[in-house]
Design an enzyme around this catalytic site. Structure first.
Site, PDB file in Angstrom:
ATOM      1  N   GLU A  55      56.693  27.064 -41.682  1.00 12.49           N
ATOM      2  CA  GLU A  55      56.514  28.488 -41.966  1.00 12.49           C
ATOM      3  C   GLU A  55      57.872  29.169 -41.958  1.00 12.49           C
ATOM      4  OE1 GLU A  55      54.354  32.556 -40.296  1.00 12.49           O
ATOM      5  OE2 GLU A  55      53.918  30.637 -39.335  1.00 12.49           O
ATOM      6  N   ASP A 107      68.713  30.250 -41.212  1.00 10.24           N
ATOM      7  CA  ASP A 107      68.447  30.754 -42.547  1.00 10.24           C
ATOM      8  C   ASP A 107      67.507  29.787 -43.260  1.00 10.24           C
ATOM      9  OD1 ASP A 107      69.412  30.469 -45.616  1.00 10.24           O
ATOM     10  OD2 ASP A 107      69.555  32.552 -44.955  1.00 10.24           O
ATOM     11  N   ASP A 130      60.382  39.970 -46.036  1.00 13.85           N
ATOM     12  CA  ASP A 130      61.020  41.282 -46.157  1.00 13.85           C
ATOM     13  C   ASP A 130      60.955  41.741 -47.609  1.00 13.85           C
ATOM     14  OD1 ASP A 130      62.725  43.486 -46.212  1.00 13.85           O
ATOM     15  OD2 ASP A 130      64.083  42.626 -44.722  1.00 13.85           O
ATOM     16  N   ASP A 166      51.895  42.384 -48.919  1.00 11.25           N
ATOM     17  CA  ASP A 166      51.100  43.593 -49.161  1.00 11.25           C
ATOM     18  C   ASP A 166      51.886  44.589 -50.018  1.00 11.25           C
ATOM     19  OD1 ASP A 166      53.013  44.493 -47.383  1.00 11.25           O
ATOM     20  OD2 ASP A 166      51.618  45.047 -45.800  1.00 11.25           O
ATOM     21  N   THR A 201      46.215  40.256 -38.854  1.00  9.45           N
ATOM     22  CA  THR A 201      46.993  40.921 -37.818  1.00  9.45           C
ATOM     23  C   THR A 201      46.783  42.435 -37.879  1.00  9.45           C
ATOM     24  OG1 THR A 201      48.942  41.227 -39.192  1.00  9.45           O
ATOM     25  CG2 THR A 201      48.745  39.114 -38.034  1.00  9.45           C
ATOM     26  N   LYS A 202      47.239  43.117 -36.845  1.00  9.76           N
ATOM     27  CA  LYS A 202      47.140  44.574 -36.827  1.00  9.76           C
ATOM     28  C   LYS A 202      47.979  45.198 -37.938  1.00  9.76           C
ATOM     29  CE  LYS A 202      50.784  45.093 -33.313  1.00  9.76           C
ATOM     30  NZ  LYS A 202      51.104  45.615 -31.953  1.00  9.76           N
ATOM     31  N   PHE A 203      49.062  44.506 -38.325  1.00  7.59           N
ATOM     32  CA  PHE A 203      49.920  45.036 -39.383  1.00  7.59           C
ATOM     33  C   PHE A 203      49.214  44.961 -40.736  1.00  7.59           C
ATOM     34  CE2 PHE A 203      52.720  43.370 -36.035  1.00  7.59           C
ATOM     35  CZ  PHE A 203      53.405  44.536 -35.715  1.00  7.59           C
ATOM     36  N   GLU A 204      48.491  43.881 -40.976  1.00  4.26           N
ATOM     37  CA  GLU A 204      47.742  43.767 -42.222  1.00  4.26           C
ATOM     38  C   GLU A 204      46.624  44.803 -42.266  1.00  4.26           C
ATOM     39  OE1 GLU A 204      45.160  40.557 -44.891  1.00  4.26           O
ATOM     40  OE2 GLU A 204      46.050  39.931 -42.993  1.00  4.26           O
TER      41      GLU A 204
END
Length: 230
Positions: A55, A107, A130, A166, A201-204
């Protein structure tokens, strides 16, 4: 890092983490175990031979730990540059008793080029990279033709590249770039339905509430065409 994250780093990093070239001194701890070809020796690192998934950009590790826990017969390597995120993932490894997850600070392109052997991965995941939202910064986005070609070359035939974002324009760019890569096949002929097994996740959830639904791409590595090297 928080005090708890720093304690986790000091205690657990030598057992679960390594620094890739360029980050090895900053990360501390052991160097990645390498095979005779100089590539990452996953069986030596995990103490067994098993399918290997990688990942890129594990963030704070919530999804990474959940997927490793759900696939105990598969070994997982998380690549991240952000020390607090890696430390938080170390805490999750300890809390959940995970033995099939290792961490690399470095990286992503260097890791793929230097440590990962061609056609060695059972899967590669890039969730919510990002977005670099300003147009003049789009060239800094991870998903570019050369990087996707590198990712595809590290997958074994039949293995899966899973991308998710997203950000609508980034999603369309990901689709365009992956459609142009001859080592990848898109069985969905577009975006895939959101896999139920990918943790939400909470962000999604927040992004969906703000009108930014996620887009998933599930792509399959095909055999190399005649004359093309991996």
């Amino acid at each position: 890092m928080t005090a708890g994250q720093q304690r986790a780093w000091d205690r657990l990093w030598p057992s679960f983490g390594v620094g890739a070239p360029g980050f090895d001194r900053d990360a501390g701890g052991p160097l990645p175990p390498r095979d005779a070809d100089g590539r990452l020796d996953a069986p030596a690192w995990f103490g067994r031979t098993a399918p290997l998934r990688l990942e890129i950009g594990s963030g704070m590790g919530e999804t990474t730990a959940a997927l490793a826990a759900a696939e105990p017969d598969t070994d997982h390597v998380a690549v991240e540059v952000y020390p607090p995120g890696l430390a938080q993932l170390l805490m999750r490894i300890e809390d959940q008793g995970l033995t099939n997850l290792r961490l690399v600070r470095g990286d992503a392109v260097v890791v793929l080029e230097d440590l990962v052997a061609p056609e060695s991965l059972a899967g590669l995941r890039v969730f919510y990279p990002d977005p670099w939202p300003k147009r003049r910064h789009h060239k800094r986005r991870l998903v570019q033709p050369a990087t996707v070609a590198l990712m595809a070359s590290r997958l074994a035939p039949g293995a899966t590249l899973h991308l998710a974002t997203d950000v609508a324009d980034y999603a369309e760019w990901m689709l365009e770039v992956t459609d142009a890569e001859p080592l990848l096949d898109n069985p969905h002929r577009g975006f895939a339905p959101r896999p139920a097994w990918r943790p939400r996740t909470k962000f999604e959830t927040r992004a969906e509430q703000e009108g930014r639904p996620s887009h998933d791409l599930l792509l399959t590595r095909v055999a190399a065409s005649p004359g093309r090297e991996s």
